[in-house]
Design an enzyme around this catalytic site. Structure first.
Site, short mmCIF file in Angstrom:
data_model
loop_
_atom_site.label_atom_id
_atom_site.label_comp_id
_atom_site.label_asym_id
_atom_site.label_seq_id
_atom_site.Cartn_x
_atom_site.Cartn_y
_atom_site.Cartn_z
N LYS A 64 -3.85 -2.65 -12.63
CA LYS A 64 -3.87 -1.75 -11.56
C LYS A 64 -3.03 -0.79 -11.48
O LYS A 64 -3.22 0.54 -11.37
CB LYS A 64 -3.39 -2.55 -10.44
CG LYS A 64 -4.50 -3.78 -10.03
CD LYS A 64 -4.35 -4.67 -8.89
CE LYS A 64 -2.94 -5.19 -8.71
NZ LYS A 64 -2.83 -6.27 -9.85
N ARG A 118 -3.12 -8.37 -0.10
CA ARG A 118 -3.01 -9.41 -1.09
C ARG A 118 -3.45 -10.75 -0.59
O ARG A 118 -3.33 -11.82 -1.08
CB ARG A 118 -1.63 -9.55 -1.58
CG ARG A 118 -1.50 -9.17 -3.25
CD ARG A 118 -0.02 -9.29 -3.50
NE ARG A 118 0.28 -9.48 -5.05
CZ ARG A 118 0.81 -8.51 -5.63
NH1 ARG A 118 0.86 -7.21 -5.23
NH2 ARG A 118 1.14 -8.74 -6.92
N ARG A 165 5.03 -7.71 -21.69
CA ARG A 165 5.22 -6.21 -20.85
C ARG A 165 6.50 -5.89 -20.85
O ARG A 165 7.55 -6.73 -20.46
CB ARG A 165 4.47 -6.57 -19.53
CG ARG A 165 4.56 -5.11 -18.67
CD ARG A 165 3.68 -5.25 -17.45
NE ARG A 165 4.39 -6.11 -16.46
CZ ARG A 165 3.38 -6.27 -15.23
NH1 ARG A 165 2.44 -5.40 -15.02
NH2 ARG A 165 4.15 -6.71 -14.28
N ARG A 195 10.47 -7.48 -16.65
CA ARG A 195 10.62 -7.97 -15.09
C ARG A 195 10.95 -9.55 -15.20
O ARG A 195 10.29 -10.18 -15.78
CB ARG A 195 9.36 -7.77 -14.48
CG ARG A 195 9.36 -6.13 -13.88
CD ARG A 195 7.76 -6.07 -13.35
NE ARG A 195 7.11 -7.02 -12.42
CZ ARG A 195 6.21 -6.93 -11.59
NH1 ARG A 195 5.49 -5.84 -12.02
NH2 ARG A 195 5.68 -7.78 -11.05
N ARG A 254 2.22 -16.88 -10.30
CA ARG A 254 1.79 -15.70 -9.63
C ARG A 254 0.17 -15.83 -9.86
O ARG A 254 -0.49 -15.24 -8.90
CB ARG A 254 2.36 -14.22 -10.19
CG ARG A 254 3.75 -14.15 -10.00
CD ARG A 254 4.27 -13.22 -10.90
NE ARG A 254 3.95 -11.76 -10.97
CZ ARG A 254 3.91 -10.95 -12.27
NH1 ARG A 254 4.58 -11.34 -13.05
NH2 ARG A 254 3.59 -9.77 -11.92
P1 AMP Z 1 3.50 -6.74 -8.20
O1 AMP Z 1 4.43 -5.62 -8.83
O2 AMP Z 1 2.37 -5.88 -7.51
O3 AMP Z 1 3.05 -7.54 -9.35
O4 AMP Z 1 4.10 -7.29 -7.25
C1 AMP Z 1 5.55 -8.06 -7.41
C2 AMP Z 1 5.87 -9.10 -6.37
O5 AMP Z 1 5.80 -8.21 -5.04
C3 AMP Z 1 4.62 -10.17 -5.93
O6 AMP Z 1 4.88 -11.25 -6.79
C4 AMP Z 1 4.99 -10.32 -4.54
O7 AMP Z 1 6.33 -11.29 -4.53
C5 AMP Z 1 5.70 -9.04 -3.91
N1 AMP Z 1 4.33 -8.38 -3.59
C6 AMP Z 1 3.85 -7.28 -3.77
N2 AMP Z 1 2.78 -7.03 -3.10
C7 AMP Z 1 2.40 -7.69 -1.94
C8 AMP Z 1 1.77 -8.05 -0.82
N3 AMP Z 1 0.86 -7.11 -0.55
N4 AMP Z 1 2.08 -8.98 -0.03
C9 AMP Z 1 3.20 -9.81 -0.40
N5 AMP Z 1 4.00 -9.46 -1.22
C10 AMP Z 1 3.81 -8.68 -2.27
#
Ligand code: AMP
Length: 215
Positions: free
Chosen positions: A13, A86, A125, A158, A169
């Protein structure tokens, strides 16, 4: 124009959102990037979000929803949402906000990738902590090992890209986020894209659909 990219962590994404942002000149909003920055700066929000993120859980809605809606309001040309909503309550909050400001989601692209591929991709990654660019030391390495091609920053692994957290996740994705597929199918705006091919091919497909339907 407002676009939502849906898909499991590691589906690509962020990569597609960055390409779309450049091509369409609309704002890319990635809550994960914003929250990581807040955590790095040890802000109040960052401190509240840290543990949820490290465990691969969703940060509570009350911390995320307003933070994103405020940014949407500032984006005059529209947004590419990458990681929000989400869950169903975030999607409903987004819908009612768009309705209030007389806007709507124009496209929802779901990038489909198998769980096996996701585990492979995420565990190898590496990301740039400065610009958010994402590399893979097996499939898509940077020109110089461990260094971002764009700004020369040292790449990092990360904390939530370890096998156990990736599995959490994926569970969170299946339980909370996957129901959005039907939600947007019912709204008639979901478009499925096969995510296990070259990222530029995926981009051409997405941009082709946007241009065709916008004419
Ligand atoms: P990402 O970089 O999109 O994989 O997001 C990393 C982490 O940020 C996720 O595993 C969640 O802990 C938090 N996060 C990101 N987007 C959201 C969202 N829309 N709602 C709640 N937590 C989020």
């Amino acid at each position: 124009m407002n676009i939502l990219l849906l898909g499991a962590p590691g589906a690509g994404k962020g990569t597609q959102a960055k390409l779309l942002e450049k091509n369409l000149n609309i704002l890319h909003i990635a809550p994960g990037d914003i929250l990581r920055e807040e955590t790095k700066n040890a802000t109040e929000l960052g401190l509240q979000a840290k543990e949820y993120m490290e465990n691969g859980n969703l940060v509570p809605d009350e911390l995320v929803i307003n933070m994103i809606l405020k940014r949407i309001d500032k984006a005059e040309n529209g947004v590419i949402l990458d990681g929000f909503p989400r869950n169903i309550s975030q999607a409903e909050a987004l819908d009612s906000h768009f309705e209030e400001i007389g806007k709507k989601l124009d496209f929802v692209f779901r990038i489909k990738v198998s769980e096996e591929e996701i585990i492979n991709r995420l565990s190898s990654r590496r990301v740039c902590p400065k610009c958010g660019a994402s590399y893979n030391f097996i499939f898509n390495p940077p020109k110089q090992e461990g260094i971002c091609d764009i700004d020369g920053e040292k790449l990092v692994h990360r904390k939530d890209d370890t096998v156990n957290t990736i599995k959490s996740r994926l569970n969170v994705y299946n339980k909370s986020t996957r129901p959005l597929v039907n939600y947007y199918k019912n709204h008639g705006i979901l478009i499925d894209v096969h995510g296990e091919k070259d990222f530029m091919e995926i981009f051409e497909e997405i941009i082709g659909i946007i241009k065709e339907k916008s004419n």
